[in-house]
Design a protein around this motif. Sequence first.
Motif, short mmCIF file in Angstrom:
data_model
loop_
_atom_site.label_atom_id
_atom_site.label_comp_id
_atom_site.label_asym_id
_atom_site.label_seq_id
_atom_site.Cartn_x
_atom_site.Cartn_y
_atom_site.Cartn_z
N TYR A 70 0.88 -1.16 0.00
CA TYR A 70 0.00 0.00 0.00
C TYR A 70 0.92 1.22 0.00
O TYR A 70 1.70 1.40 0.93
N CYS A 71 0.85 2.00 -1.07
CA CYS A 71 1.86 3.03 -1.31
C CYS A 71 1.28 4.45 -1.26
O CYS A 71 0.09 4.66 -1.45
N THR A 72 2.17 5.39 -1.05
CA THR A 72 1.83 6.80 -1.21
C THR A 72 1.80 7.12 -2.71
O THR A 72 2.28 6.33 -3.53
N LEU A 78 3.53 2.48 2.49
CA LEU A 78 2.94 2.76 3.78
C LEU A 78 2.78 1.49 4.60
O LEU A 78 2.75 1.52 5.83
N ALA A 79 2.66 0.36 3.88
CA ALA A 79 2.46 -0.92 4.57
C ALA A 79 2.73 -2.06 3.60
O ALA A 79 2.68 -1.89 2.37
N SER A 80 2.99 -3.21 4.17
CA SER A 80 3.01 -4.47 3.42
C SER A 80 1.89 -5.33 3.98
O SER A 80 1.75 -5.46 5.20
N VAL A 212 6.94 -4.10 6.40
CA VAL A 212 7.00 -2.68 6.75
C VAL A 212 6.32 -2.49 8.10
O VAL A 212 5.22 -3.01 8.33
N VAL A 213 6.98 -1.77 9.00
CA VAL A 213 6.44 -1.47 10.32
C VAL A 213 6.42 0.05 10.49
O VAL A 213 6.80 0.80 9.58
N GLU A 214 5.97 0.51 11.65
CA GLU A 214 5.80 1.95 11.87
C GLU A 214 7.09 2.73 11.58
O GLU A 214 7.05 3.78 10.93
N GLN A 215 8.24 2.20 12.03
CA GLN A 215 9.49 2.93 11.85
C GLN A 215 9.92 3.03 10.39
O GLN A 215 10.68 3.93 10.03
N SER A 216 9.48 2.08 9.55
CA SER A 216 9.99 2.03 8.17
C SER A 216 8.97 2.46 7.11
O SER A 216 9.26 2.38 5.91
N LYS A 217 7.80 2.92 7.52
CA LYS A 217 6.82 3.32 6.52
C LYS A 217 7.35 4.53 5.73
O LYS A 217 8.06 5.38 6.27
N GLU A 218 7.03 4.53 4.45
CA GLU A 218 7.42 5.58 3.50
C GLU A 218 8.93 5.61 3.23
O GLU A 218 9.44 6.58 2.68
#
Length: 339
Positions: A70-72, A78-80, A212-218
């Motif tokens: 899920y991408c910007t 934003l997420a996997s 992807v987790v909170e720290q690595s989003k975007e």
Amino acid sequence: MSTTQQLFESAPHFNATNMRVEQLTNGYICQLQDQSLIQANGDDAASFLHNQLSNDVEHLNQTQARYAAYCTPKGRMLASFLYWKTDSDIILQCSSSLQPALQKRLQMFVMRSKVKLEDISEQFAILGLGGKAAEIFLLTQFTQLPSTINDKVSGSMGSVIRVQDAFDSPRYQWIISHEKLATVSTQLTADLLKIDASIWRLGNIHAGVPQVVEQSKEKFVPQMINFELIGGVNFRKGCYPGQEIVARSQYLGKLKRRMAIALVEAETVEVTMEIFSDNDPSQPCGMIVNAERNFDKRFACLIEIKLADQEQGKVHLGVSDGPVLEFIPLPYAYLDVTE
């Protein structure tokens, strides 16, 4: 406290610092409490998600699970997700650190679509199982097991998904209601070794499956963490947020950044920690995607890095003269999946 919590809190837990990998061969189980489930239902659920995610949702059948990004609009993840279909519903699994914000963001784009999004994490136990005894046990609950990676079998005892192998044995993810799990808890305790979920995440690292987790989003375009190589991007589907950037990264020139597996001896390793190459120590050449303590007490890491800098003995953690990373082979090759 639920029966599921009692089952796992009362049992001895093992992590990579107090056991050997050989102990996993017979059979093990863990609760994946760091994962959350979002349910999408309604007449437009499939078409809505098809237009939001990097993979095909409209043609998903009842016997499959798939990965999706899920991408910007700029193509950054934003997420996997791991997602699958159960009856008329589509279930999205993601890091619990991201779930509330993701559900809120998806809800913003529902508009007039006939879609309802609901957090169903509290209704189900998400379990990771592997080894011979796990297969024997699951066959007492299901008429058959999925034989191919990302295949799914469902029944009265929930759904079981075959995921990427690790530690020389097949692995399965089992999604089951707490009430149903309570009926077989005694058998589980007797047959399977209870392990910490960190070992399951370690298995994902050795299998080359990022999350992807909170720290690595975007932080990443999907190809930077090999997401298309594990089936997370469909280049023939219609548009979705960031699709132009993702496609351009694939089609215009050779990809210059990829994900690799590495081992490192360090006190701690954190997600998004920078790594440095001797080729240009003045600036980072990549970062940590996921990391867990390995059985040899070192950390096993998924790292995003420039392909040109993947050289043994020349890449360091944290600072230019930090601990040296040892690269180990991925279980799959770098390929152009569009050819």
